[in-house]
Design an enzyme around this catalytic site. Structure first.
Site, PDB file in Angstrom:
ATOM      1  CG  ASP A   9     -13.885 -22.545  -8.410  1.00 57.43           C
ATOM      2  OD1 ASP A   9     -12.857 -22.762  -9.058  1.00 57.43           O
ATOM      3  OD2 ASP A   9     -14.688 -21.628  -8.688  1.00 57.43           O
ATOM      4  CG  LEU A  10      -8.844 -18.955  -6.327  1.00 62.93           C
ATOM      5  CD1 LEU A  10      -8.744 -18.689  -4.826  1.00 62.93           C
ATOM      6  CD2 LEU A  10      -7.430 -18.975  -6.934  1.00 62.93           C
ATOM      7  CG  ASP A  11     -10.320 -17.687 -10.353  1.00 64.60           C
ATOM      8  OD1 ASP A  11      -9.703 -17.104  -9.465  1.00 64.60           O
ATOM      9  OD2 ASP A  11      -9.781 -18.197 -11.344  1.00 64.60           O
ATOM     10  CB  THR A  17      -9.701 -13.908  -9.460  1.00 65.04           C
ATOM     11  OG1 THR A  17     -10.106 -15.114  -8.852  1.00 65.04           O
ATOM     12  CG2 THR A  17      -8.617 -13.245  -8.641  1.00 65.04           C
ATOM     13  CE  LYS A  45     -18.339 -16.311 -13.561  1.00 57.17           C
ATOM     14  NZ  LYS A  45     -19.413 -16.030 -12.605  1.00 57.17           N
ATOM     15  N   GLY A  46     -14.160 -21.408 -14.924  1.00 59.76           N
ATOM     16  CA  GLY A  46     -13.653 -22.720 -14.537  1.00 59.76           C
ATOM     17  C   GLY A  46     -12.931 -23.453 -15.659  1.00 59.76           C
ATOM     18  NE  ARG A  49      -3.141 -18.971 -18.464  1.00 59.60           N
ATOM     19  CZ  ARG A  49      -1.953 -19.104 -17.888  1.00 59.60           C
ATOM     20  NH1 ARG A  49      -0.854 -19.009 -18.614  1.00 59.60           N
ATOM     21  NH2 ARG A  49      -1.854 -19.312 -16.588  1.00 59.60           N
ATOM     22  CB  SER A 114      -8.107 -23.035  -8.509  1.00 69.49           C
ATOM     23  OG  SER A 114      -8.008 -22.050  -9.523  1.00 69.49           O
ATOM     24  CB  ALA A 115      -9.190 -24.425 -13.889  1.00 69.52           C
ATOM     25  CB  SER A 116      -6.371 -20.204 -11.743  1.00 70.76           C
ATOM     26  OG  SER A 116      -5.398 -19.200 -11.944  1.00 70.76           O
ATOM     27  CG  ASN A 118      -1.970 -16.820 -12.688  1.00 70.42           C
ATOM     28  OD1 ASN A 118      -0.762 -16.595 -12.725  1.00 70.42           O
ATOM     29  ND2 ASN A 118      -2.727 -16.828 -13.777  1.00 70.42           N
ATOM     30  CE  LYS A 145     -12.265 -26.561 -11.357  1.00 66.86           C
ATOM     31  NZ  LYS A 145     -12.354 -25.277 -10.642  1.00 66.86           N
ATOM     32  CD  GLU A 169     -16.170 -25.048  -9.616  1.00 62.67           C
ATOM     33  OE1 GLU A 169     -16.595 -23.951 -10.044  1.00 62.67           O
ATOM     34  OE2 GLU A 169     -15.047 -25.487  -9.893  1.00 62.67           O
ATOM     35  CG  ASP A 170     -17.721 -19.432  -9.761  1.00 63.21           C
ATOM     36  OD1 ASP A 170     -16.896 -20.371  -9.844  1.00 63.21           O
ATOM     37  OD2 ASP A 170     -17.596 -18.378 -10.408  1.00 63.21           O
TER      38      ASP A 170
HETATM   39  P1  B16 Z   1      -5.274 -19.194 -15.434  1.00 55.38           P
HETATM   40  P2  B16 Z   1     -11.200 -21.592 -11.086  1.00 55.38           P
HETATM   41  C1  B16 Z   1     -10.366 -20.766 -13.492  1.00 55.38           C
HETATM   42  O1  B16 Z   1     -10.245 -20.778 -12.092  1.00 55.38           O
HETATM   43  C2  B16 Z   1     -11.147 -19.537 -13.940  1.00 55.38           C
HETATM   44  O2  B16 Z   1     -12.492 -19.629 -13.515  1.00 55.38           O
HETATM   45  C3  B16 Z   1     -11.106 -19.431 -15.444  1.00 55.38           C
HETATM   46  O3  B16 Z   1     -11.819 -18.288 -15.864  1.00 55.38           O
HETATM   47  C4  B16 Z   1      -9.641 -19.376 -15.896  1.00 55.38           C
HETATM   48  O4  B16 Z   1      -9.562 -19.299 -17.312  1.00 55.38           O
HETATM   49  C5  B16 Z   1      -8.926 -20.632 -15.396  1.00 55.38           C
HETATM   50  O5  B16 Z   1      -9.027 -20.689 -13.982  1.00 55.38           O
HETATM   51  C6  B16 Z   1      -7.447 -20.659 -15.780  1.00 55.38           C
HETATM   52  O6  B16 Z   1      -6.794 -19.624 -15.110  1.00 55.38           O
HETATM   53  O7  B16 Z   1      -5.282 -18.567 -16.792  1.00 55.38           O
HETATM   54  O8  B16 Z   1      -4.944 -18.226 -14.317  1.00 55.38           O
HETATM   55  O9  B16 Z   1      -4.429 -20.448 -15.372  1.00 55.38           O
HETATM   56  O10 B16 Z   1     -12.587 -21.003 -11.203  1.00 55.38           O
HETATM   57  O11 B16 Z   1     -11.129 -23.053 -11.492  1.00 55.38           O
HETATM   58  O12 B16 Z   1     -10.574 -21.324  -9.736  1.00 55.38           O
HETATM   59 MG    MG Z   2     -14.772 -20.485 -10.403  1.00 54.29          MG
END
Ligand code: B16
Ligand code: MG
Length: 217
Positions: A9-11, A17, A45-46, A49, A114-116, A118, A145, A169-170
């Site tokens: 996982d990233l964040d 982040t 978390k995870g 958006r 990562s769900a992000s 970004n 997730k 994962e966190d």
């Molecule tokens: P974004 P991960 C997740 O990343 C974050 O934990 C979560 O808080 C965030 O809302 C989600 O990514 C979406 O991120 O808005 O940048 O697309 O923990 O899966 O790495």
């Molecule tokens: Mg995370």
């Protein structure tokens, strides 16, 4: 057991982040009159958006149509992107480079789940983009997730069965995703929140010594 890949996982695992997401969501929630605290943050978390936004808006008495939701999501993302502008290799969490070296020395693949949306600019700013053999594209993953989809996407890209992969994962939603994918889960953080992980470590500094070494050997 010979594992072929470790999927991170990233964040909250590679870098913190998670804290910037918290700040941006808190500002957004308060702008629509919804209180937002650390406990809410754990729930998000995870989580992607739009799902995170839905969680916050469900606590408001007001209704928000699709256009208003899109605007609020964009506002949060702009805020978040401003907060992560200064990210550098110094923001890698402890033990992460050691973990990458350890896995690479053993010929294991390294993936990012990562769900992000970004994630790519963040790993580039951290200077570790080239350490990953595959980075899942959250925009292409049907279900976020706690569904297993993103972890399965990485295993498929590696041509590996889920049981040959370890996920790190966190977030509670992330550990659920790893376990539903049929992988071994290492949780980083609170043993109560991450109780369903196979192994829980207080922080990433212990990943090699107390995580990979006993699990992989
Ligand atoms: P974004 P991960 C997740 O990343 C974050 O934990 C979560 O808080 C965030 O809302 C989600 O990514 C979406 O991120 O808005 O940048 O697309 O923990 O899966 O790495
Ligand atoms: Mg995370």
């Amino acid at each position: 057991m010979a594992y072929g890949a470790c999927i991170f996982d990233l964040d909250g695992v590679i870098t913190d982040t998670a804290h910037y997401h918290f700040l941006a969501w808190k500002r957004l929630a308060e702008s629509v009159g919804v209180p937002f605290d650390e406990e809410d943050n754990h729930q998000l978390k995870g989580v992607g958006r739009m799902e995170s936004l839905a969680y916050i808006l469900a606590k408001s008495d007001r209704t928000f149509d699709e256009a208003a939701r899109a605007r609020l999501a964009e506002q949060k993302n702009d805020d978040y992107k401003n907060l992560i502008r200064e990210i550098s290799p110094a923001d890698l969490l402890p033990g992460i480079l050691d973990a990458f070296d350890w896995l690479t020395e053993r010929g294991m693949k390294i993936g990012l789940a990562s769900a992000s949306k970004n994630a790519r600019p963040v790993i580039e700013s951290l200077g570790v983009a080239d350490r990953f053999h595959y980075v899942a594209d959250a925009a292409q993953i049907p279900r976020g997730k706690p569904a297993p989809d993103i972890f399965l996407d990485v295993a498929t890209a590696f041509g590996l069965s889920p049981e040959d992969c370890i996920g790190v994962e966190d977030a509670a939603a992330g550990v659920t995703a790893i376990k539903s994918a049929g992988m071994i889960a290492i949780g980083i953080g609170d043993p109560v929140i991450l109780a369903h992980a196979d192994l829980i470590l207080p922080d990433t500094a212990d990943l090699v010594g107390k995580g990979f070494a006993p699990l992989i050997g």
